[in-house]
Design an enzyme around this catalytic site. Structure first.
Site: not given
Lengths: 51, 769
Positions: B50, B456
């Site tokens: 922001c 994985d």
């Protein structure tokens, strides 16, 4: 017919102006950070030349 | 400079000597030279979101005298810093501004400036869109006057003007289609660009001929409008790929760019990794990654090899141990001998495996290309038949030619050219809001087709960060002592101890020493505390008697007597269970393929409800497991993060990696997700499937439009006015339909950045260290 001689060049010129303006904004990188620009507009202290 | 602002992890990084931050040598090596003693370094700062972040970062950087200027780019989440080589005659240290960024609470990574070529192409396309847009607006202006009834000589003049405006636009904006169509034709193939190029060129030259003969209809507006719409589609397609690429490379947690080489005379020199030769002696500081394969000459330490083989617990190393490129040195400085050059290292071998395992990516043909395969011949046949039909039946071959051109223009795949890229860009934006990047549109098409998911373990199903599991059993006193000791070590288990004792009072110790590869030792009034492996803490007899379970353990002892044993396991990603369940509910099968030990894999698999698992696999085994599934006709999604997963990622039909993955893994993956939660996997599948649905809908709309419009054109009623209306309305319908994906997929709120959620550093005692 005769007024077309002026009107068409004027129309083309104005359109061309828009095109050149767009190409300029593109070249100066004004689309690089659209999200940031939206915030910077609200930031008072930003982008002032240093004293 | 650091104490109050940063989050706890930032604080740890600052106190630890090496940390994951790029070293000054690395920064200097990678900086872009601007001249006049100025250098530019681009850093990725994934946490900015922001306006306040911009102000904070730029404000903090401005405070440093060495920083000439800095600018945050919120879209690509980067900050580019221009810094001076020297201030008042003193050389500057570039790592200073990196520390400054970290001290404001944002994590930051260095990345290479490789992705610049993509920007150039994007700008070319944008310029072409602008030129085509300008030309089509002006020609439309003239055309509207013609349609509203301009008289003979005025009409001719307007047509000539249109021709004059269209010609340069055709050359400048049309070249993308012409070159691509020419390339395809030369190889005896067709793609979408072939009918586009033929339609555009034919309509222009026929219009020119008509204008020459003072005829009533000219198609210049249609010619340029086609280019305009199609270029928009092409640009969107390109920009999507571009954005993903910059964001991914921005997160690059580099394999080392160089290493400190020790000369024969003891001199030290930082050299880029390509210039390191076998036989060189290298100094590896704590927190550095090992640059090339080699053997440890002296020093002891713990090595984190999770990125190389998926093993979750760090391994102690000493003189004579062989180490591989990419491993991370955790606790003690090492001196090693390079055994192979970078191009022969473990990393390079992995890349070789990846090239061998060309997966779905290479074989896959994009939906648009497959459609073009049928569409182009059909359209050309239709136009040719109407030409013959009108010629033989009507006898007027000139009129027949005009009808054929009208058919080509009406069927020109305007809507088709937009149908796919618009949907994919909107879907990619949706995914981006959910913290998922897509590399290109074809990835989404492939993800929509999958039927099985391979995971994985370390770093993918788990966070790759250990978590204390027996906190309730050990008692607060022992935990606070252990945490106080653990604070001084960079070993991940020590840091996990420190983190889990947040809020407790931690004692400080006067005399502390870390024994690399073993643990931490401190002298206090009560005696000598030791925290580390059982062997280190309690002596060899106790170590021999104890059994090692599935969890990793750390022992705290006082004068050799065991006080407490802390058990750790690798925490699963948030929502892992729920995500796996969602995947099962979608009818997908799941499996784990891991390089880790079998008991660890088995316990996680049963907890997550995954029935198929394989453990202790080498990178080659993983790739083979996946390509075997693929060759049996299964379309597999591989989700993995380590270097050892990269060949499997490449072998799979489509692949995904977390942002914390190794560089190679991220390069190989089609999708990269930025948040911790594993929910990203079902979300990505969901959005991709919906995108696939919308693409098919759009195709249906475009074909429906053709069914209505083509008979009109064949019958000879398609005037330029009707063509213009039909083309623009069909394009608008397709775009509006694509925007519906915004309502179909769910929205999530972005995570607060690190700075906002970082707790205050309560343990003031440690700051004094």
């Amino acid at each position: 017919m005769s007024n077309l001689v002026f009107l068409i060049p004027i129309a083309l010129f104005l359109g061309g102006l828009g095109l050149v303006a767009f190409l300029w904004t593109l070249r100066t990188g004004q689309y690089e950070d659209l999200d940031g620009a939206a915030w910077r507009a609200l930031d008072d202290g930003d982008d002032k030349p240093e004293a | 400079m650091s104490c109050c602002a940063p989050g706890v992890e930032g604080g740890l990084d600052l106190n630890g000597s090496g940390s994951g931050l790029p070293s000054s040598e690395e920064l200097r090596l990678s900086a872009k030279v601007l001249g006049d003693g100025l250098f530019q370094t681009d850093l990725s700062v994934p946490g900015v979101y922001c306006g306040a972040c911009i102000t904070t970062l730029e404000g903090e950087l401005k405070k440093l005298p060495m920083v000439a200027r800095s600018r945050v780019n919120l879209s690509s989440k980067r900050v580019s810093v221009v810094w001076k080589e020297s201030v008042n005659g003193q050389a500057t240290d570039p790592s200073e501004f990196v520390r400054q960024i970290v001290s404001t609470g944002y994590e930051t990574h260095l990345f290479s400036l490789a992705g610049e070529a993509g920007d150039e192409q994007r700008n070319k396309l944008l310029r072409a869109v602008a030129v085509a847009g300008f030309a089509s607006a002006n020609i439309m202006l003239l055309s509207v006057s013609v349609w509203s009834g301009a008289e003979a000589s005025t009409r001719d003049m307007f047509h000539w003007l249109s021709a004059a405006i269209a010609a340069p636009a055709l050359v400048y904006s049309g070249r993308f289609f012409f070159t691509s169509a020419w390339k395809a034709l030369r190889h005896g193939q067709t793609n979408m660009d072939v009918p586009i190029s033929i339609g555009v060129l034919l309509s222009y030259f026929v219009s020119l001929w008509e204008t020459f003969n003072h005829a009533e209809h000219a198609w210049f507006d249609a010619t340029v409008m086609l280019l305009f719409f199609l270029l928009i589609g092409r640009t969107l397609d390109h920009m999507m790929r571009d954005r993903a690429r910059s964001a991914i490379s921005g997160l690059a947690r580099l394999s080392p760019r160089g290493a400190m080489v020790i000369g024969d005379d003891g001199s030290r020199e930082y050299r880029p990794v390509e210039e390191i030769k076998p036989g060189d002696r290298l100094a590896i500081a704590v927190g550095d990654r090992i640059a090339v394969d080699g053997v440890v000459l002296s020093g002891t330490s713990d090595i984190d090899q999770s990125i190389v083989n998926g093993e979750s617990t760090p391994v102690p190393v000493g003189a004579g141990t062989s180490v591989q490129a990419g491993m991370l040195n955790l606790t003690g400085p090492l001196e090693m001998k390079a055994m192979s050059a970078a191009r022969d290292s473990f990393l390079a071998e992995i890349i070789g495996l990846m090239e061998a395992a060309e997966g779905g990516r290479a074989r896959y043909r994009r939906i648009a290309d497959r459609a073009a395969q049928y569409y182009a011949p059909a359209v050309h046949l239709l136009a040719f038949l109407s030409f013959l039909g009108w010629g033989f039946l009507g006898g007027d071959w000139k009129h027949a030619m005009l009808v054929a051109v009208a058919v080509l223009i009406i069927t020109c795949p305007c809507a088709l050219g937009l149908a796919v890229p618009v949907v994919q860009v909107v879907a990619a934006g949706r995914l981006f809001q959910n913290g998922i990047m897509v590399k290109d549109g074809s990835a989404m098409e492939r993800l929509a087709e999958i039927d099985s998911v391979y995971f994985d373990k370390t770093g993918t199903l788990t966070l790759g960060r250990p978590r204390l599991v027996n906190r309730g059993d050990v008692g607060e006193d022992a935990l606070s002592i252990a945490a106080g000791l653990g604070f001084y070590s960079r070993h991940p288990l020590s840091q996990a101890l420190f983190r889990s004792a947040q809020g407790l009072f931690m004692p400080t110790f006067a005399e502390i020493s870390e024994v690399p590869g073993a643990g931490v030792e401190a002298k206090a009034e009560a005696g000598v505390y030791r925290l580390g492996s059982r062997l280190f803490a309690c002596g060899p007899e106790a170590a021999a008697a104890a059994q090692q379970g599935a969890e990793s353990e750390v022992v705290l002892s006082l004068d050799g007597r065991e006080i407490a044993t802390f058990l750790f396991e690798d925490a699963p990603r948030p929502d892992a269970e729920a995500s796996i369940e969602t995947l099962h509910a979608k009818g997908l099968s799941t499996a784990i393929i891991s390089g880790d030990r079998a008991p660890v894999v088995a316990s996680l698999a049963s907890r997550l409800g995954i029935s198929q698992w394989k453990a202790a696999l080498s990178p080659r085994d993983k790739a083979e497991a996946v390509s075997q599934a693929v060759s049996h006709g299964s379309r597999a999604l591989m989700v993995g993060d380590g270097i050892n997963d990269a060949p499997a990622l490449a072998a799979a039909h489509v692949s995904m990696a977390p942002a914390t993955a190794a560089d190679v893994g991220r390069q190989a993956a089609d999708f990269v997700f930025l948040r911790d939660s594993l929910e990203a996997v079902p979300i990505a599948i969901d959005v991709s499937r919906k995108a696939g649905q919308l693409i098919r809908q759009n195709f249906a709309l475009a074909i429906g439009y053709n069914i209505v419009a083509v008979p009109i054109a064949i019958l000879g009623y398609a005037t330029p006015l009707i063509a213009a209306l039909a083309m623009s309305s069909s394009s608008i319908i397709v775009v509006v339909n694509a925007l519906r994906i915004n309502r179909m997929a769910r929205v999530e709120h972005p995570e607060p950045p690190l700075a906002a959620k970082a707790p205050t550093l309560g343990q003031g005692a440690h700051i004094a260290v």
